[in-house]
Design an enzyme around this catalytic site. Structure first.
Site, PDB file in Angstrom:
ATOM      1  N   ASP A 191     -46.947 -14.834  11.870  1.00  9.24           N
ATOM      2  CA  ASP A 191     -46.473 -15.499  12.220  1.00  9.24           C
ATOM      3  C   ASP A 191     -47.392 -16.418  13.267  1.00  9.24           C
ATOM      4  OD1 ASP A 191     -44.443 -13.519  15.302  1.00  9.24           O
ATOM      5  OD2 ASP A 191     -46.107 -15.270  15.927  1.00  9.24           O
ATOM      6  N   HIS A 234     -35.383 -10.620  11.878  1.00  9.97           N
ATOM      7  CA  HIS A 234     -37.023 -10.636  11.429  1.00  9.97           C
ATOM      8  C   HIS A 234     -37.171  -9.442  11.759  1.00  9.97           C
ATOM      9  CE1 HIS A 234     -36.176 -12.632  15.039  1.00  9.97           C
ATOM     10  NE2 HIS A 234     -37.744 -11.822  15.511  1.00  9.97           N
TER      11      HIS A 234
HETATM   12  P1  AMP Z   1     -38.781 -13.197  18.106  1.00  3.18           P
HETATM   13  O1  AMP Z   1     -39.002 -12.757  20.226  1.00  3.18           O
HETATM   14  O2  AMP Z   1     -39.220 -11.588  17.978  1.00  3.18           O
HETATM   15  O3  AMP Z   1     -37.233 -13.801  17.699  1.00  3.18           O
HETATM   16  O4  AMP Z   1     -40.012 -13.468  17.881  1.00  3.18           O
HETATM   17  C1  AMP Z   1     -39.967 -14.684  17.039  1.00  3.18           C
HETATM   18  C2  AMP Z   1     -41.514 -15.033  17.006  1.00  3.18           C
HETATM   19  O5  AMP Z   1     -40.958 -16.264  15.284  1.00  3.18           O
HETATM   20  C3  AMP Z   1     -42.741 -14.961  17.676  1.00  3.18           C
HETATM   21  O6  AMP Z   1     -43.039 -14.268  17.624  1.00  3.18           O
HETATM   22  C4  AMP Z   1     -43.199 -16.186  16.917  1.00  3.18           C
HETATM   23  O7  AMP Z   1     -44.482 -16.136  17.211  1.00  3.18           O
HETATM   24  C5  AMP Z   1     -42.827 -16.979  16.069  1.00  3.18           C
HETATM   25  N1  AMP Z   1     -42.619 -18.469  15.610  1.00  3.18           N
HETATM   26  C6  AMP Z   1     -41.481 -18.779  16.113  1.00  3.18           C
HETATM   27  N2  AMP Z   1     -41.918 -19.688  15.209  1.00  3.18           N
HETATM   28  C7  AMP Z   1     -42.848 -20.029  14.279  1.00  3.18           C
HETATM   29  C8  AMP Z   1     -43.270 -20.668  12.972  1.00  3.18           C
HETATM   30  N3  AMP Z   1     -42.573 -21.940  13.066  1.00  3.18           N
HETATM   31  N4  AMP Z   1     -43.354 -19.931  12.288  1.00  3.18           N
HETATM   32  C9  AMP Z   1     -43.782 -18.866  12.308  1.00  3.18           C
HETATM   33  N5  AMP Z   1     -43.408 -17.997  12.977  1.00  3.18           N
HETATM   34  C10 AMP Z   1     -43.065 -18.924  14.290  1.00  3.18           C
END
Ligand code: AMP
Length: 119
Positions: free
Chosen positions: A33, A103
C-alpha cells in the site's frame, strides 16, 4: 454499478502506474500500500474486473477464487506474518471503499489494535 476501468488499480494492472509487487500469478497481484497503516500493509487484488468483495464472490470463476485465497497464504509467508495479521475488505459506501476494484488489505507486523472505531 459497472466496473470503472479508470480506477487506480486497473491502471496498476495495465502497467500505467508503478507498484511495489509482493506476489503475482495468473489471477492475482499483491503490492505494498502506498500509505501503509502498519509495518506491513499490502493489497491483494484479482486481475479480473471485479468492483468489490460481493461482486467477486458472486461472479468470479472457481479458479479465480481459489487463486485469490491460495495467494493469501503465500503472501502471509512472504511477509513473515507468523504472529498474525488483519485482513480487511472495505466495501462500497458504508464500508468506506475508495478504490472500486476489489482488494483485500493485509495488515501486520505489530498488534493491530481495536477492530473498528465508531463513525
Ligand atoms: P480502500 O479505502 O479500501 O479502497 O483502500 C484503498 C487503498 O489503496 C488505500 O489504503 C490507499 O493507500 C491505497 N492506494 C491508493 N493508490 C495506491 C497506489 N498507487 N499504490 C498502492 N496503494 C495505493
Amino acid at each position: 454499478m459497472t466496473y470503472n476501468p479508470d480506477n487506480i488499480f486497473a491502471k496498476i494492472l495495465r502497467g500505467e502506474i508503478r507498484n511495489n509487487t509482493v506476489y503475482e500469478d495468473d489471477h492475482v497481484l499483491c503490492f505494498d500500500d502506498i500509505h501503509p497503516q502498519m509495518p506491513v500493509h499490502c493489497l491483494i487484488i484479482p486481475k479480473g474486473k471485479y468492483i468489490d468483495l460481493s461482486d467477486f464472490s458472486a461472479n468470479a470463476s472457481g479458479a479465480e477464487i481459489t487463486a485469490f485465497h491460495r495467494a493469501i497464504a503465500k503472501i502471509i509467508k512472504i511477509k513473515n506474518l507468523s504472529k498474525g495479521y488483519r485482513a480487511i475488505c472495505n466495501t462500497d459506501i458504508d464500508g468506506g471503499q475508495e478504490v472500486p476494484h476489489f482488494h483485500m488489505h493485509i495488515l501486520g507486523g505489530a498488534k493491530c489494535g481495536k477492530m473498528i472505531e465508531k463513525a
